[in-house]
Motif scaffolding. Structure first.
Motif, PDB file in Angstrom:
ATOM      1  N   GLY A 168      -3.190 -11.275  -1.973  1.00 48.46           N
ATOM      2  CA  GLY A 168      -4.429 -10.522  -2.102  1.00 48.46           C
ATOM      3  C   GLY A 168      -5.649 -11.395  -1.885  1.00 48.46           C
TER       4      GLY A 168
ATOM      5  N   ASP B 281      -2.465 -12.528   2.725  1.00 40.96           N
ATOM      6  CA  ASP B 281      -1.704 -11.340   3.099  1.00 40.96           C
ATOM      7  C   ASP B 281      -0.665 -10.996   2.041  1.00 40.96           C
ATOM      8  OD1 ASP B 281      -3.108 -11.296   5.460  1.00 40.96           O
ATOM      9  OD2 ASP B 281      -1.583 -12.407   6.580  1.00 40.96           O
TER      10      ASP B 281
ATOM     11  N   PRO C 258      -2.724  -7.043  -3.676  1.00 37.97           N
ATOM     12  CA  PRO C 258      -2.539  -6.699  -2.264  1.00 37.97           C
ATOM     13  C   PRO C 258      -2.095  -5.249  -2.108  1.00 37.97           C
ATOM     14  CG  PRO C 258      -0.708  -8.010  -3.062  1.00 37.97           C
ATOM     15  CD  PRO C 258      -1.716  -7.989  -4.165  1.00 37.97           C
ATOM     16  N   TYR C 259      -2.116  -4.757  -0.908  1.00 36.14           N
ATOM     17  CA  TYR C 259      -1.835  -3.350  -0.628  1.00 36.14           C
ATOM     18  C   TYR C 259      -0.465  -2.912  -1.126  1.00 36.14           C
ATOM     19  CZ  TYR C 259       1.319  -4.798   3.112  1.00 36.14           C
ATOM     20  OH  TYR C 259       2.354  -5.351   3.797  1.00 36.14           O
ATOM     21  N   TRP C 260       0.487  -3.823  -1.167  1.00 36.65           N
ATOM     22  CA  TRP C 260       1.865  -3.443  -1.471  1.00 36.65           C
ATOM     23  C   TRP C 260       2.199  -3.525  -2.959  1.00 36.65           C
ATOM     24  CZ3 TRP C 260       4.557  -7.076  -4.075  1.00 36.65           C
ATOM     25  CH2 TRP C 260       4.104  -8.400  -3.998  1.00 36.65           C
TER      26      TRP C 260
END
Length: 355
Positions: free
Chosen positions: A64, A61, A80-82
């Motif tokens: 990634g 989380d 990762p998304y952020w």
């Protein structure tokens, strides 16, 4: 023990600490840590990315998902998304650091020291700020001393006065502001907490903001309204909140400045402590009032209030009013009175000379 700082000192801290130095804020939930950080850095054009580490169940989380590079045959981690991919520096806010799982904390070590995550560097100039909870009511993870040593640590304790300033500027319901002015121990609700609180609600600063929004919609003070508010701040705080209405002890600055003769009888039953709270409320209100909105009606009522304290035996309260004039915190309010209410200023000077 961490050094304690208030909201004003936190603002100065965020401005003066270099980006390469990590900051850790210790404090209860709901006291405004994340909101202050976001407002401060966003006002400077910096993106704030908040990660709630206590909600992460797997290092993936945070770092990634692994992926095989077909050209090199090596495993790489997909960002990762952020993670920022535009090269612009960010403020990475690691919330609930001491509620994270141990495997998540191990991943944080390299991030805190080298600004790297799975071999990928944060953009130059990025900074890391973390927040940890304190108290027996939380399920916490012990932090490795090596990780702790990578942060400058401060105990964030915003004052009640700072919250009241914020609440008035935000436009919170006047009943909530007046209640906290007169019952400051209910703002954070520490005195209502037990070691095994479970689902028992206790008040905090976020909760009172929610109560303000509810009161504007509810409009009544019946048993249903009490139950609704109790679900936000707990039964004890809600009961005390509604009791304050029936006691008729909560007067606000706006009522005094709009029509002091109408509330003079109520004010005459106030003790010194309550008049001191009302004085603070008036200065706080005037300090945020635009010059053009300081009406003749307000000037007349302010003068009537000051003369009432001087002539009706409330000299101690008047002395406290004079002390507030010397307080640099209310510089705008003092300038407003000096320039637009000279009769009030003259009355204050007469009182000081009579001491």
């Amino acid at each position: 023990m961490a050094i304690s700082i208030n909201t004003k000192e936190l603002e100065a801290l965020l401005s003066s600490t270099p980006a390469w130095q990590n900051i850790m804020l210790v404090g209860k939930h709901g006291i405004g840590k994340s909101q202050i950080l976001e407002n401060h850095f966003q006002s400077k054009g910096q993106q704030v990315i908040s990660l709630f580490l206590g909600q992460m169940s797997d290092p993936g989380d945070l770092i990634g998902i692994p992926n095989k590079n077909e050209k090199t045959g090596k495993t790489e981690f997909m960002p990762p998304y952020w993670f920022p991919l535009d090269g612009k520096p960010i403020v990475l806010f690691l919330d609930e650091l001491n509620r994270a799982r141990p495997e998540i904390l191990q991943t944080i070590m390299d991030l805190a020291l080298n600004r790297k995550l799975a071999g990928r560097e944060l953009p130059q100039g990025s900074r890391i700020v973390s927040a940890v909870n304190e108290g027996d009511e939380y399920q916490l993870t012990d932090l490795d001393p090596a990780l702790v040593s990578r942060f400058n640590i401060y105990h964030f304790k915003p004052t009640v006065a700072e919250w009241l300033d914020w609440a008035q500027a935000k436009g919170l319901d006047g009943r909530v502001i007046a209640f906290i002015e007169n019952n400051q121990e209910y703002l954070d609700g520490d005195m209502l907490r037990t070691l095994d609180a479970g689902l028992e609600k206790t008040p905090d600063r976020r909760a009172w903001e929610r109560v303000s929004a509810l009161m504007e919609r509810i409009g009544t003070e019946d048993d249903t309204a009490k139950k609704i508010v109790a679900g936000v701040v707990g039964a004890k705080a809600a009961a005390r909140f509604f009791e304050s209405f029936s006691e008729k002890r909560v007067l606000g600055a706006k009522e005094v400045l709009q029509d002091f003769p109408a509330v003079q009888e109520q004010a005459s039953h106030y003790r010194l402590t309550e008049l001191s709270v009302l004085n603070e409320s008036i200065f706080r209100y005037l300090d945020r009032l635009p010059d053009e909105e300081f009406s003749p009606t307000m000037r007349r009522n302010l003068l009537a209030y000051v003369e009432w304290m001087m002539n009706k035996g409330y000299r101690e309260a008047m002395a406290q009013f004079c002390n507030l004039i010397e307080n640099v915190r209310y510089a705008h309010a003092n300038l407003l009175m000096m320039q637009q209410a000279p009769d009030v200023w003259q009355a204050v000077n007469r009182f000081i000379l009579s001491l």
